[in-house]
Write a protein that holds these residues in place. Sequence first.
Motif, mmCIF file in Angstrom:
data_model
loop_
_atom_site.group_PDB
_atom_site.id
_atom_site.type_symbol
_atom_site.label_atom_id
_atom_site.label_comp_id
_atom_site.label_asym_id
_atom_site.label_seq_id
_atom_site.Cartn_x
_atom_site.Cartn_y
_atom_site.Cartn_z
ATOM 1 N N MET A 179 -3.481 -6.153 7.780
ATOM 2 C CA MET A 179 -2.687 -4.959 7.491
ATOM 3 C C MET A 179 -1.416 -5.056 8.355
ATOM 4 O O MET A 179 -1.147 -6.102 8.934
ATOM 5 C CB MET A 179 -3.507 -3.694 7.802
ATOM 6 C CG MET A 179 -4.790 -3.712 7.006
ATOM 7 S SD MET A 179 -6.007 -2.381 7.220
ATOM 8 C CE MET A 179 -5.187 -1.013 7.945
ATOM 9 N N SER A 180 -0.651 -3.961 8.416
ATOM 10 C CA SER A 180 0.653 -4.029 9.084
ATOM 11 C C SER A 180 0.606 -4.654 10.479
ATOM 12 O O SER A 180 1.478 -5.423 10.851
ATOM 13 C CB SER A 180 1.257 -2.633 9.192
ATOM 14 O OG SER A 180 1.654 -2.203 7.916
ATOM 15 N N MET A 205 -13.487 -8.629 1.461
ATOM 16 C CA MET A 205 -12.432 -7.810 2.069
ATOM 17 C C MET A 205 -12.948 -7.221 3.374
ATOM 18 O O MET A 205 -14.134 -6.901 3.492
ATOM 19 C CB MET A 205 -12.085 -6.688 1.090
ATOM 20 C CG MET A 205 -11.069 -5.680 1.578
ATOM 21 S SD MET A 205 -11.756 -4.301 2.551
ATOM 22 C CE MET A 205 -10.601 -3.003 2.160
ATOM 23 N N ARG A 207 -2.754 -6.463 2.871
ATOM 24 C CA ARG A 207 -2.508 -5.088 2.399
ATOM 25 C C ARG A 207 -1.562 -4.395 3.374
ATOM 26 O O ARG A 207 -1.964 -4.008 4.455
ATOM 27 C CB ARG A 207 -3.846 -4.343 2.294
ATOM 28 C CG ARG A 207 -4.918 -5.103 1.484
ATOM 29 C CD ARG A 207 -6.225 -4.311 1.451
ATOM 30 N NE ARG A 207 -6.653 -3.891 2.773
ATOM 31 C CZ ARG A 207 -7.485 -4.579 3.572
ATOM 32 N NH1 ARG A 207 -8.009 -5.719 3.179
ATOM 33 N NH2 ARG A 207 -7.789 -4.107 4.764
ATOM 34 N N LEU A 208 -0.304 -4.242 2.965
ATOM 35 C CA LEU A 208 0.699 -3.741 3.892
ATOM 36 C C LEU A 208 1.245 -2.386 3.482
ATOM 37 O O LEU A 208 1.805 -2.227 2.407
ATOM 38 C CB LEU A 208 1.861 -4.742 3.987
ATOM 39 C CG LEU A 208 1.507 -6.179 4.381
ATOM 40 C CD1 LEU A 208 2.773 -7.027 4.452
ATOM 41 C CD2 LEU A 208 0.749 -6.228 5.711
ATOM 42 N N GLY A 209 1.048 -1.409 4.370
ATOM 43 C CA GLY A 209 1.589 -0.069 4.143
ATOM 44 C C GLY A 209 2.798 0.169 5.020
ATOM 45 O O GLY A 209 3.940 -0.114 4.643
ATOM 46 N N SER A 210 2.538 0.677 6.234
ATOM 47 C CA SER A 210 3.629 1.138 7.106
ATOM 48 C C SER A 210 4.740 0.118 7.360
ATOM 49 O O SER A 210 5.905 0.487 7.354
ATOM 50 C CB SER A 210 3.073 1.662 8.422
ATOM 51 O OG SER A 210 1.736 1.301 8.603
ATOM 52 N N MET A 222 -11.577 -4.528 6.831
ATOM 53 C CA MET A 222 -10.571 -3.775 7.580
ATOM 54 C C MET A 222 -10.908 -3.990 9.039
ATOM 55 O O MET A 222 -11.987 -3.606 9.488
ATOM 56 C CB MET A 222 -10.704 -2.288 7.286
ATOM 57 C CG MET A 222 -9.885 -1.834 6.110
ATOM 58 S SD MET A 222 -10.148 -0.079 5.822
ATOM 59 C CE MET A 222 -8.738 0.604 6.689
ATOM 60 N N LYS A 273 0.048 4.456 -0.471
ATOM 61 C CA LYS A 273 -0.650 5.739 -0.321
ATOM 62 C C LYS A 273 0.122 6.793 0.465
ATOM 63 O O LYS A 273 -0.097 7.964 0.285
ATOM 64 C CB LYS A 273 -2.018 5.517 0.316
ATOM 65 C CG LYS A 273 -1.958 5.020 1.748
ATOM 66 C CD LYS A 273 -3.346 4.679 2.276
ATOM 67 C CE LYS A 273 -3.248 4.210 3.713
ATOM 68 N NZ LYS A 273 -4.463 3.572 4.189
ATOM 69 N N TYR A 274 1.004 6.367 1.345
ATOM 70 C CA TYR A 274 1.739 7.345 2.148
ATOM 71 C C TYR A 274 3.131 7.623 1.623
ATOM 72 O O TYR A 274 3.899 8.319 2.265
ATOM 73 C CB TYR A 274 1.909 6.844 3.583
ATOM 74 C CG TYR A 274 0.634 6.617 4.343
ATOM 75 C CD1 TYR A 274 -0.340 7.610 4.424
ATOM 76 C CD2 TYR A 274 0.425 5.416 5.014
ATOM 77 C CE1 TYR A 274 -1.502 7.394 5.140
ATOM 78 C CE2 TYR A 274 -0.741 5.203 5.740
ATOM 79 C CZ TYR A 274 -1.700 6.191 5.793
ATOM 80 O OH TYR A 274 -2.839 5.975 6.511
ATOM 81 N N VAL A 310 0.852 -1.186 0.000
ATOM 82 C CA VAL A 310 0.000 0.000 0.000
ATOM 83 C C VAL A 310 0.890 1.239 0.000
ATOM 84 O O VAL A 310 1.591 1.524 0.968
ATOM 85 C CB VAL A 310 -0.960 -0.010 1.207
ATOM 86 C CG1 VAL A 310 -1.790 1.273 1.240
ATOM 87 C CG2 VAL A 310 -1.871 -1.235 1.150
ATOM 88 N N ILE A 358 -8.080 0.343 -3.152
ATOM 89 C CA ILE A 358 -8.527 -0.079 -1.822
ATOM 90 C C ILE A 358 -9.330 0.993 -1.094
ATOM 91 O O ILE A 358 -9.672 0.827 0.075
ATOM 92 C CB ILE A 358 -7.327 -0.516 -0.952
ATOM 93 C CG1 ILE A 358 -6.338 0.645 -0.768
ATOM 94 C CG2 ILE A 358 -6.618 -1.730 -1.546
ATOM 95 C CD1 ILE A 358 -5.247 0.361 0.251
ATOM 96 N N ASN A 369 -5.454 4.137 -2.267
ATOM 97 C CA ASN A 369 -6.837 4.419 -1.891
ATOM 98 C C ASN A 369 -7.358 5.715 -2.500
ATOM 99 O O ASN A 369 -8.486 6.088 -2.267
ATOM 100 C CB ASN A 369 -7.016 4.420 -0.373
ATOM 101 C CG ASN A 369 -6.287 5.560 0.287
ATOM 102 O OD1 ASN A 369 -5.374 6.137 -0.300
ATOM 103 N ND2 ASN A 369 -6.679 5.886 1.499
#
Length: 229
Positions: free
Chosen positions: A201-202, A158, A217-220, A160, A35-36, A33, A77, A56
């Motif tokens: 997620m993370s 899906m 779904r992995l961001g940070s 969250m 986005k950031y 992910v 997402i 997203n």
Amino acid sequence: MSVVNNLEEIRTRIAQACHKVDRNPNDVTIVAVTKYVSIETAKEALKAGITDLGENRLEEGMNKFDDIKHDATWHFIGTLQSRKVKEMIHAFDFVHSIERESIAKEIEKRVEDGRTISAFVQVNVTGEESKSGLTPDEVLPFIEKLAEYKAVRIVGLMTMAPHVEDPETVRPAFRALRELQQEIASKNFAHAPCTELSMGMSNDYEVAIEEGATYIRLGSCLVGNEKKG
Ligand SMILES: *Cc1c(COP(=O)(O)O)cnc(C)c1O
């Protein structure tokens, strides 16, 4: 920490979680992910071996990453608005957040060349007010209604999970999503094989994998969150 190092650590943890429940790690796809983060970081992720990217916001997905569009499988997402569907299907392969018939109808109207969009139905398992998604009881009737939209293929569900300190707390929510997914898969709908689970997620991906996640779904923890600070 670099993306390469993060990914190595994550892969180890995925392997451990899979081992615990006798699953094959190859059945878990990491969606990075982005986005950031900047396009440079997204490119670093691709170089490290990531194949799937998640955004997203449409503008970010389309403009910022224009030049790497063809190097990855793209996952949308975020929350979808009907008027943005045309742009969305242009850039994205998967959408994780179908929760209204009007969106399916719009995809049907906009899609070209007999293409199908792979979609997840978003479910709000725990009933958190701040989260979007259908309630679990709404999911089956909703999927039945989508049969008429040939351009939308329901590949899975899906969710969250609530953000909590101890990821064990959200295990029942992941389990409930899997049970719902299995119930729908057992109906053998032609338009909704519903074999996939986008969850984790993370902070909770290991528990999600133990409960059957096929897309995490992995961001940070993977690419960081430069913009969030
Ligand atoms: C931001 C986001 C993620 C990634 O969150 P992290 O906790 O940073 O891994 C996953 N899924 C959705 C829908 C998101 O919006």
